[in-house]
Design an enzyme around this catalytic site. Structure first.
Site, short mmCIF file in Angstrom:
data_model
loop_
_atom_site.label_atom_id
_atom_site.label_comp_id
_atom_site.label_asym_id
_atom_site.label_seq_id
_atom_site.Cartn_x
_atom_site.Cartn_y
_atom_site.Cartn_z
N GLU A 86 70.63 70.55 76.83
CA GLU A 86 71.42 71.73 76.45
C GLU A 86 72.85 71.35 76.10
O GLU A 86 73.44 71.85 75.16
CB GLU A 86 71.44 72.74 77.60
CG GLU A 86 70.07 73.38 77.85
CD GLU A 86 70.07 74.13 79.18
OE1 GLU A 86 70.78 75.14 79.29
OE2 GLU A 86 69.37 73.70 80.11
N HIS A 108 57.74 77.97 61.49
CA HIS A 108 58.23 79.27 61.99
C HIS A 108 58.03 79.40 63.50
O HIS A 108 57.88 80.52 64.01
CB HIS A 108 57.53 80.44 61.28
CG HIS A 108 57.48 80.32 59.80
ND1 HIS A 108 58.44 80.85 58.97
CD2 HIS A 108 56.59 79.67 58.99
CE1 HIS A 108 58.13 80.56 57.71
NE2 HIS A 108 57.02 79.85 57.70
N LYS A 154 64.06 75.70 90.31
CA LYS A 154 64.49 75.34 88.96
C LYS A 154 64.69 73.84 88.73
O LYS A 154 65.15 73.12 89.60
CB LYS A 154 65.81 76.04 88.63
CG LYS A 154 65.70 77.53 88.45
CD LYS A 154 65.07 77.93 87.13
CE LYS A 154 65.95 77.64 85.97
NZ LYS A 154 66.73 78.77 85.51
N SER A 212 69.19 74.38 90.27
CA SER A 212 70.02 75.57 90.27
C SER A 212 70.63 75.75 91.65
O SER A 212 70.01 75.41 92.65
CB SER A 212 69.15 76.78 89.91
OG SER A 212 69.70 77.96 90.45
#
Ligand code: ARG
Length: 464
Positions: free
Chosen positions: A291, A157, A284, A278
């Site tokens: 992704e 979970h 970043k 970024s």
């Protein structure tokens, strides 16, 4: 009148935009090698069976070989006017060797031709996919070997559950990929069948030898029903389905990579080569590749749904709808090959933050099961042990400490079965170490598991 190779009965030609809509050359040119390979086998068989004489056969073969060289050198110019790869190449052959080139299509149809091309194409590519999966598995094993004694929180979970060996977590993906590899390999027996000689749908009046052309192309068997041969696309559905499951696995792994590389987890650091920055936020470092792989799973599932939907209502035998089998297949192949290569590199070059992982398991309640098991071992019914441990966890939460920080008096107040040895039992290393059950996270079990995995990899090496 229409100027097409099939134009005899036509009084006028279609307009360019209609041709464009019907053409598949934009994408089926990827089958150029397979189409030529199939034609060479076909014409060889036509010669061996005496359907064409040897002079004709050698002229045609010579032309096909020349086209093969041109194809390898990227010298072929395809045109929409010739619709698809089959007609494009046939036209080029006739232009090259003269009208005798028109004899190549004796006893053959584009329907068995296109099916043959697809079988040849996938047979080769599925083997490459199997190799890529195996390579990725090797990298996972290498990272696992380096992290057998790296402790990590195991989750259910997405809540800390029990401490594990980080290698055990990584190896989970090895086994998923093992099943993927098996599925792709097993599908080969349904790909490795020749439809050539099925004709348009009914077979042919020419005394062809299907077994011979199949053998020349390296197929193990032939379709037993000509209508099945030209209308079967199961093998492509299966490829898309196997690819979908592979992408589901890669996508789950990608999700973990994304989580682990975040500031919140910091379990791993991805190599710069597999991350991006970024355009606005200088600090970043984004896990873009992971992704993208997660996102591309959607495309692959879409391709599977697309083909299943195309096939579901078409009557026997060939229908033009089937031309829609290609783009999704090419796209899927391209996607899974890219995803496997990227993932392998990403895992090979990532840094495992062993200290952070180790610290994480010392700062949570993932050793609570150990305490319950300890009490149960001393005779307390497990349900009761669970409740006693739960109360102690609550006590810790109130005090802002963990189980290992509790003084013995507090522990003994909860149960007089608890003795000083409890602290050894509660240590996360001990929790991992004691899980000797087969396939468990115990260090000894993880070592055995890795050995088994290596055996699997050497079997793959022998078979591909
Ligand atoms: N381009 C077609 C396809 O991809 C080849 C087969 C065409 N056959 C036909 N009878 N129109 O399916």
């Amino acid at each position: 009148m229409s100027g097409k190779l099939w134009g005899g009965r036509f009084q006028k030609s279609a307009e360019q935009w209609v041709d464009e809509f019907g053409a598949s050359i934009g994408f089926d040119q990827q089958l150029v090698t397979e189409d030529l390979e199939g034609s060479i086998a076909h014409v060889t068989m036509l010669g061996e069976t005496g359907i064409l004489d040897q002079d004709e056969v050698s002229t045609i073969k010579d032309g096909l070989e020349q086209l093969k060289v041109k194809a390898q050198n990227n010298e072929l110019t395809f045109s929409v006017a010739n619709e698809d790869i089959h007609l494009n190449l046939e036209k080029m052959l006739i232009d090259l060797v003269g009208p005798v080139g028109g004899k190549l299509h004796t006893g053959r149809s584009r329907n068995d031709q296109v099916a043959t091309d697809m079988h040849l194409f996938l047979k080769k590519r599925v083997k490459e996919v199997v190799e890529l999966i195996a390579k990725f598995q090797e990298t996972i094993v290498d990272q696992a070997v380096a992290n057998i004694d790296t402790l990590a929180p195991g989750y259910t979970h997405l809540q800390r559950a029990q401490p594990i060996s980080f290698a055990h977590h990584l190896m989970t993906y090895f086994w998923m990929l093992e099943r993927d590899k098996e599925r792709f390999s097993e599908s080969l027996k349904r790909i490795d069948i020749s439809p050539l000689g099925a004709g348009a749908l009914a077979g042919t009046t020419f005394p062809i030898d299907r077994e011979m052309s199949a053998k020349l192309m390296g197929f193990s068997s032939v379709y037993q029903n000509s209508m099945d041969a030209v209308s079967d696309r199961d093998f492509i559905v299966e490829f898309l389905s196997n690819s979908s499951l592979l992408m589901a696995h890669l996508s789950r792994f990608a999700e973990e990579i994304i989580l682990w590389s975040s500031e919140e987890f910091k379990f791993i650091e991805l190599d710069d080569a597999f991350s991006t920055g970024s355009s606005i936020m200088p600090q970043k470092k984004n896990p873009d590749m992971a992704e993208l792989i997660r996102g591309k799973a959607g495309r692959v599932y879409g391709n599977l749904m697309g083909l299943l939907t195309v096939l579901k209502g078409i009557p026997l035998a060939y229908n033009k709808d089937m031309q829609e089998d290609k783009e999704g297949m090419f796209d899927t192949l391209h996607t899974i090959v890219g995803a496997l290569k990227i993932f392998e590199g990403m895992i090979r070059t990532m840094t495992v933050e062993k200290e952070t992982l180790n610290k994480a398991v010392h700062q949570d309640f993932s050793n609570a099961t150990e305490l319950a098991d300890y009490l149960a071992t001393k005779g307390m019914p497990f349900r009761e042990a669970h409740a006693v441990t739960g109360k102690l966890v609550f006590l810790c939460i109130q005090r802002g400490i963990y189980l290992l920080d509790l003084p013995l008096e507090d522990l003994q107040e909860a149960s007089n079965l608890i003795e000083a040895d409890v602290y050894d039992v509660l240590a996360p290393e001990a929790a991992v170490k004691r899980r000797h059950s087969l396939g468990g996270t115990g260090f000894d079990q993880v070592i055995i598991q890795i050995e088994k995995a290596k055996e699997k990899l050497s079997v793959t090496k022998q078979t591909i």
